[in-house]
Motif scaffolding. Structure first.
Motif, PDB file in Angstrom:
ATOM      1  N   GLY A  20       2.396   0.743   4.700  1.00 14.89           N
ATOM      2  CA  GLY A  20       1.502  -0.407   4.816  1.00 14.89           C
ATOM      3  C   GLY A  20       2.129  -1.535   5.607  1.00 14.89           C
ATOM      4  O   GLY A  20       1.490  -2.129   6.487  1.00 14.89           O
ATOM      5  N   ASN A 297      -0.364  -5.653  -0.424  1.00 14.24           N
ATOM      6  CA  ASN A 297      -0.081  -4.312  -0.950  1.00 14.24           C
ATOM      7  C   ASN A 297       1.288  -4.271  -1.600  1.00 14.24           C
ATOM      8  O   ASN A 297       1.460  -3.741  -2.702  1.00 14.24           O
ATOM      9  N   GLN A 427      -8.012  -8.810  -0.170  1.00 17.33           N
ATOM     10  CA  GLN A 427      -7.889  -7.703   0.790  1.00 17.33           C
ATOM     11  C   GLN A 427      -9.249  -7.206   1.239  1.00 17.33           C
ATOM     12  O   GLN A 427      -9.508  -7.024   2.430  1.00 17.33           O
ATOM     13  N   GLY A 682      -3.077   0.490  -0.223  1.00 16.20           N
ATOM     14  CA  GLY A 682      -2.793  -0.303  -1.414  1.00 16.20           C
ATOM     15  C   GLY A 682      -3.602   0.144  -2.600  1.00 16.20           C
ATOM     16  O   GLY A 682      -3.084   0.218  -3.735  1.00 16.20           O
TER      17      GLY A 682
END
Length: 791
Positions: A20, A297, A427, A682
């Protein structure tokens, strides 16, 4: 070593965290490279802080326009009589030129005419020649490295003769390096500005009301802007004050620092397509948001996995470790994660650059010297990412009570759980907002492509009749090309849709005041060939000798003039002091978008072509298109052996106005998908932890009769509430930002399409379901006996 051991111990979580972060860092670097390139325009000039371009706001008959050009004789006066100015350089508008080298003939774009100090003034690199003298002779020429290689191969072209437009010979006196991509002045060759005085009619370069030439000056230490404008006002009053009042013309000068031109200038004419300042802001924000997604994440996974490290924290605190030492340990771990991610991000950047360069039409390279600013701050950037990603987990883990953690007490508070949920919502807001904005960008572009333009742009090619000889012989060219198989029709005009139209002063019958109206000249075949409808009256007809003084107008013109029955009405045009030409309206054409859809359709007057055309438009059958082009080229070369055949698609010329929007759509698509990928990583990591943490609960539920679907739904429901909130917020944000972006279009789509918002919501649901559903379904399928024995 502790950090490395933890990375190895928590394999899946480490891979997700590092992947990520690597994707987020790579995306941010790509965007920052583009942003840095846009912000670096014209900063390579040695004296860039002191260089200004002079422009004017011209007002006439209630119409005003900003133009970045000045009159030719002004430069000499500025240089000789203004003490705050060291040097002045004029540049003519770049043009396509017929170039002859021996018996070879080409069309060369971007040939500019500039004053002799051009290379010393701007500091463009010369590979061969003296910057101070290469343009000292009126018929000298400096060509770029690419042009030299194209025409002369590896030979030294200095001293060779190049003929331009079959009219004048120019001697090559120097070779210039190709201008940098971050220069708003682009050129393939430079010819001395003084050649205009040799090739144009006597006195034509001395008019003080002819705004035609880009004019730059370099200020020195004694320059004062207020004094400059005051002296300029006195000069204008002396040179043309009485004349400007007679014609009702008001000129207000303004200055543009050379470094601000690319992002802050979007006028009728420019030396190169300007940038978009809003896009720089938008993509800078996108870069930050994507990096935040990756950091979120890391925070979520680190705090979710924190319970597994509670005893480690407790033992270290009992052994005497302070909170500061633990914070440094955990921040150090996150920095190591960021360093590992950065090592992976660099090859990801190199892999993504070809695609990114394709959609931005640039040639960026990560390890180029042009990226020295990014390369210089890259280590600090990675260190900062590590601190941001690890700050929250570090302070949370280091704050635990050692006694409570060693007893196996609950370490996860409701507040931290809510914070983690909030980060997930954030997010999804970013991801869904990007998707909705991307969808509306493409819907607007699709609307532009599908809207009836009032003319047909497909299967048409435009041929620029560059030389005066070609324009003189346009009827011969017409007769010779009409017989080529696949040619459906040919028409001639002085402009075409997508090209800038001229404007001049007209006074329509019954209208009290004169006004500046756009106009063009076209032959009788033009309207039919372009698919422009005649709404009222008739088209031009060679059988009517009076049509030489006839015009067509568009529907907007008829409405603007207040004419209910336009046919037979007259329009006057001043010709000289006491001569007014009167044109009679014989027809009204349907409104067509002769400019882009950024602007409303304006009044337009079409004159019958009486002089020489500038452009030839050919309607070509789509069947065997390439064979038809080959036939046209062969027929062209028979009658124009000294002028190469070059053409452009009308659709490409017209769609060029939407290049920045197309670029925006492609970049948004690319990064919105990556944002969803980072968010999905995530979600996958967090859901795997949640499932792992509730394995026994799953076993108990199955013993009491719960099936796999109900268990999967339990986990999905937790994410579902966050998704609902994220979608509602993202819809509002996307609607706001898209509405602001659409304001640049006079013709635009409504923001009332529920399918766009529903599609983005469905996409977010699918991402969450795939990310969390797989883990929960896998746990639900485990034998309950194994689940109940799980530790």
């Amino acid at each position: 070593m502790i950090a490395v051991r933890n990375i190895r111990k928590r394999g899946v979580f480490s891979v997700i965290n590092i992947a990520g972060l690597a994707i987020g860092i790579a995306c941010s670097i790509l965007i920052l490279m583009w942003v840095d390139h846009e912000l670096s325009y014209d900063r390579f000039h040695p004296a860039h802080k002191d260089i200004y371009r002079l422009g004017f706001r011209a007002e006439m008959l209630g119409t005003s326009m900003d133009v970045p050009v000045a009159m030719a004789p002004l430069a000499r006066v500025l240089k000789e009589t203004f003490p705050g100015i060291d040097d002045v350089v004029r540049i003519d508008v770049p043009e396509n030129v017929n170039v002859s080298v021996g018996n070879e003939h080409y069309v060369e774009p971007l040939v500019v005419k500039a004053d002799s100090s051009f290379f010393t003034f701007f500091g463009y690199e010369l590979e061969t020649g003296d910057p101070g003298s290469v343009l000292s002779h009126p018929f000298s020429i400096v060509i770029t490295r690419d042009m030299a290689r194209k025409y002369f191969g590896d030979e030294n072209p200095v001293g060779e003769v190049i003929r331009l437009n079959n009219a004048h010979d120019y001697t090559v006196t120097g070779i210039a390096a190709n201008p940098p991509s971050n220069s708003h002045i682009t050129f393939s060759a430079v010819v001395p500005f003084m050649s205009l005085y040799e090739t144009r009619s006597p006195g034509s370069m001395d008019h003080w009301l002819n705004l035609s030439y880009f004019t730059y000056f370099r200020a020195n230490n004694s320059y004062e802007e207020a004094v400059f404008f005051e002296r300029l006002e006195d000069l204008f009053e002396e040179r043309f004050g009485e004349q400007s009042r007679e014609y009702g013309i008001d000129l207000d000068p303004f200055l543009q620092p050379v470094t601000s031109i690319h992002l802050n200038s979007n006028m009728l004419i420019e030396l190169s397509p300007p940038g978009n300042k809003a896009s720089v802001y938008i993509f800078s924000a996108v870069s930050v948001f994507i990096l935040l997604l990756a950091c979120i994440n890391f925070m979520n996974l680190s705090t979710a996995k924190a319970s597994l490290r509670s005893k480690e924290v407790g033992i270290r605190k009992v052994s005497g470790a302070t909170k500061g030492q633990l914070v440094r340990q955990f921040l150090g771990e996150s920095v190591i994660y960021a360093l590992v991610a950065a090592v992976i991000a660099v090859p990801l950047v190199e892999l993504g650059l070809p695609y990114f360069n394709n959609i931005t039409n640039l040639d960026l390279s990560f390890f180029s010297t042009n990226n020295h600013r990014i390369l210089a701050v890259f280590p600090l950037f990675i260190f900062f990412v590590g601190l941001i990603a690890g700050s929250y987990p570090a302070f949370i883990l280091s704050a635990w009570n050692p006694v409570r953690t060693l007893r196996g007490g609950k370490t996860e508070s409701r507040g931290r759980s809510w914070l983690r949920s909030g980060l997930i919502v954030f997010q999804m807001i970013i991801s869904v907002t990007l998707v909705v904005c991307t969808a509306f960008v493409w819907k607007q572009l699709n609307y532009i492509n599908s809207k009836d333009l009032g003319f047909t742009k497909s299967d048409k090619i435009i041929v620029n009749l560059i030389t005066l000889e070609l324009r003189n012989r346009y009827q011969v060219i017409d007769q010779h090309l009409q017989g080529v198989p696949g040619v459906n029709g040919i028409a001639f005009s002085t402009s075409f849709p997508g090209e800038e139209f001229s404007g001049t002063v007209f006074r329509p019958e019954g209208v009290d005041e004169e006004s500046i109206i756009s106009f063009m000249h076209a032959d009788p075949e033009y309207s039919q060939l372009m698919g422009i409808s005649i709404k009222n009256g008739r088209n031009f007809d060679p059988a009517f000798a009076t049509d030489t003084m006839a015009v067509l107008i568009n529907e907007t013109a008829a409405r603007t003039f207040g004419w209910n029955d336009p046919v037979g009405m007259t329009i006057g045009r001043q010709r000289g002091d006491n001569n007014i030409e009167t044109y009679t309206v014989i027809g009204v054409v349907g409104d067509f978008h002769f400019r882009s859809m950024h602007q409303l359709v304006e009044p337009l007057i079409i004159h019958l072509l009486r002089g020489f055309p500038r452009y030839m438009t050919i309607d070509i059958s789509p069947v065997n298109f390439h064979l038809t082009i080959a036939g046209i080229k062969e027929a062209w070369e028979e009658i124009n052996p000294d002028d190469p055949f070059e053409f452009a698609l009308l659709s490409d010329k017209y769609d060029f106005h939407y290049r920045s929007e197309m670029q925006l759509g492609r970049i948004f698509t690319f990064f919105s998908l990556l944002a969803f990928l980072i968010a999905a990583l995530g979600m996958y990591g967090l859901s795997s932890f949640m499932v792992e943490n509730r394995t026994k609960e799953i076993g108990v539920r199955k013993v009491f009769g719960a099936n796999e679907v109900s268990i999967v739904f339990i986990f999905f429901r937790q994410f579902g509430l966050w998704l609902l909130l994220a979608n509602v917020v993202s819809w509002v944000l996307a609607w706001y930002f898209t509405a602001r972006w659409l304001e640049m279009f006079a013709y635009r789509i409504p923001l009332e399409d529920p399918f766009v918002f529903a599609g983005a919501a469905l996409m977010s649901v699918l991402v969450v379901f795939i990310a969390s559903g797989y883990q929960s379904l896998k746990a639900a399928l485990i034998d309950p006996a194994r689940s109940l024995r799980y530790e």
